[in-house]
Design a protein around this motif. Structure first.
Motif, PDB file in Angstrom:
ATOM      1  N   ILE A 108       0.845  -1.204   0.000  1.00 24.85           N
ATOM      2  CA  ILE A 108       0.000   0.000   0.000  1.00 24.85           C
ATOM      3  C   ILE A 108       0.878   1.250   0.000  1.00 24.85           C
ATOM      4  CG2 ILE A 108      -1.673   1.341   1.360  1.00 24.85           C
ATOM      5  CD1 ILE A 108      -2.809  -1.430   2.278  1.00 24.85           C
ATOM      6  N   GLU A 109       1.940   1.241   0.802  1.00 26.10           N
ATOM      7  CA  GLU A 109       2.833   2.405   0.841  1.00 26.10           C
ATOM      8  C   GLU A 109       3.562   2.573  -0.485  1.00 26.10           C
ATOM      9  OE1 GLU A 109       4.215   5.840   1.765  1.00 26.10           O
ATOM     10  OE2 GLU A 109       2.707   4.812   2.968  1.00 26.10           O
ATOM     11  N   ALA A 110       3.969   1.470  -1.122  1.00 18.84           N
ATOM     12  CA  ALA A 110       4.627   1.549  -2.430  1.00 18.84           C
ATOM     13  C   ALA A 110       3.670   2.144  -3.470  1.00 18.84           C
ATOM     14  CB  ALA A 110       5.097   0.163  -2.874  1.00 18.84           C
ATOM     15  N   PHE A 111       2.399   1.739  -3.416  1.00 21.70           N
ATOM     16  CA  PHE A 111       1.385   2.305  -4.315  1.00 21.70           C
ATOM     17  C   PHE A 111       1.292   3.819  -4.108  1.00 21.70           C
ATOM     18  CE2 PHE A 111      -2.898   4.010  -4.625  1.00 21.70           C
ATOM     19  CZ  PHE A 111      -3.255   3.707  -5.925  1.00 21.70           C
ATOM     20  N   ARG A 112       1.232   4.241  -2.858  1.00 20.26           N
ATOM     21  CA  ARG A 112       1.081   5.669  -2.558  1.00 20.26           C
ATOM     22  C   ARG A 112       2.317   6.472  -2.963  1.00 20.26           C
ATOM     23  NH1 ARG A 112      -2.202   4.442   2.868  1.00 20.26           N
ATOM     24  NH2 ARG A 112      -4.264   4.453   1.916  1.00 20.26           N
ATOM     25  N   GLU A 113       3.488   5.922  -2.741  1.00 20.37           N
ATOM     26  CA  GLU A 113       4.720   6.612  -3.152  1.00 20.37           C
ATOM     27  C   GLU A 113       4.756   6.800  -4.667  1.00 20.37           C
ATOM     28  OE1 GLU A 113       8.296   4.861  -1.594  1.00 20.37           O
ATOM     29  OE2 GLU A 113       7.537   4.941   0.465  1.00 20.37           O
ATOM     30  N   ALA A 114       4.384   5.734  -5.393  1.00 15.94           N
ATOM     31  CA  ALA A 114       4.362   5.819  -6.859  1.00 15.94           C
ATOM     32  C   ALA A 114       3.333   6.847  -7.322  1.00 15.94           C
ATOM     33  CB  ALA A 114       4.077   4.451  -7.463  1.00 15.94           C
ATOM     34  N   ALA A 115       2.168   6.862  -6.677  1.00 17.88           N
ATOM     35  CA  ALA A 115       1.121   7.819  -7.053  1.00 17.88           C
ATOM     36  C   ALA A 115       1.588   9.250  -6.792  1.00 17.88           C
ATOM     37  CB  ALA A 115      -0.161   7.524  -6.275  1.00 17.88           C
TER      38      ALA A 115
END
Length: 196
Positions: A108-115
């Motif tokens: 979830i954190e990787a998704f948010r960082e990419a976004a």
């Protein structure tokens, strides 16, 4: 104005001591209910087991007594009602209004960082939302509400009037943690609809 009986509640979280904002909310809700011949309920939001303490819970009761704010019936502990909240989550899964999400905090954190890096919304879109149950791993999961993605949600509020939220800005909120405990969102929403 409808003939529906007035029921208000104060729902402090015993993760710290009662503060002036909480006391103000309790007083407003108590006055509103008592002024209309309604009920005023006390609900202890103790579903966050890591941060809730017996000392903070005791201080809530002390503060209510000191403020002179009596409540109807017995105070409700959300944690003690956990089995019922789990039942509701299971019914939501069966009805297709919730789903199992196996995404880890790291994912979830990787998704948010990419976004963030792409200048996109960090509202997490779970890849498990519409996944077939046959693809579910044997791994811990949370249960998320399957929020609508299109249109808008309108809440009729007697104080603020109609409050509108675009559904594409709503999160598929977690209602059961991976340890099976209910979150505030499930416990408070289900309680509100069954007490009214």
């Amino acid at each position: 104005m409808s003939n529906t009986p007035v029921v208000t509640r104060f729902a402090p979280s015993p993760t710290g001591y009662l503060h002036i904002g909480g006391a103000r909310t309790a007083l407003f809700n108590w006055l509103y209910a008592r002024g209309r011949g309604g009920k005023f309920l006390l609900r202890i939001e103790d579903t966050d087991r890591e941060r809730s303490t017996a000392e903070a819970t005791a201080k809530i009761y002390d503060a209510m007594e000191w403020l002179g704010l009596d409540y109807d019936g017995e105070a409700i502990s959300q944690y003690e009602r956990a089995p019922r909240h789990v039942e509701v989550a299971e019914a939501m899964l069966a009805a297709g209004t919730a789903y199992k999400c196996f995404s880890t905090q790291d994912e979830i954190e990787a998704f948010r960082e990419a976004a963030r890096a792409e200048g996109k919304s960090t509202l997490f879109q779970s890849p498990w939302r519409d996944a077939d149950a046959s693809t579910h791993p044997d791994a811990p999961y949370v249960v998320r509400v399957k929020a609508p993605r299109d249109g808008a949600t309108v809440i009729e509020d007697r104080v603020q009037g109609d409050v509108t939220f675009r559904n594409d800005q709503l999160d598929d909120m977690v209602c059961l943690r991976s340890d099976g405990s209910p979150t505030y969102m499930l416990a408070s929403s289900w309680t509100i609809t069954t007490w009214a």
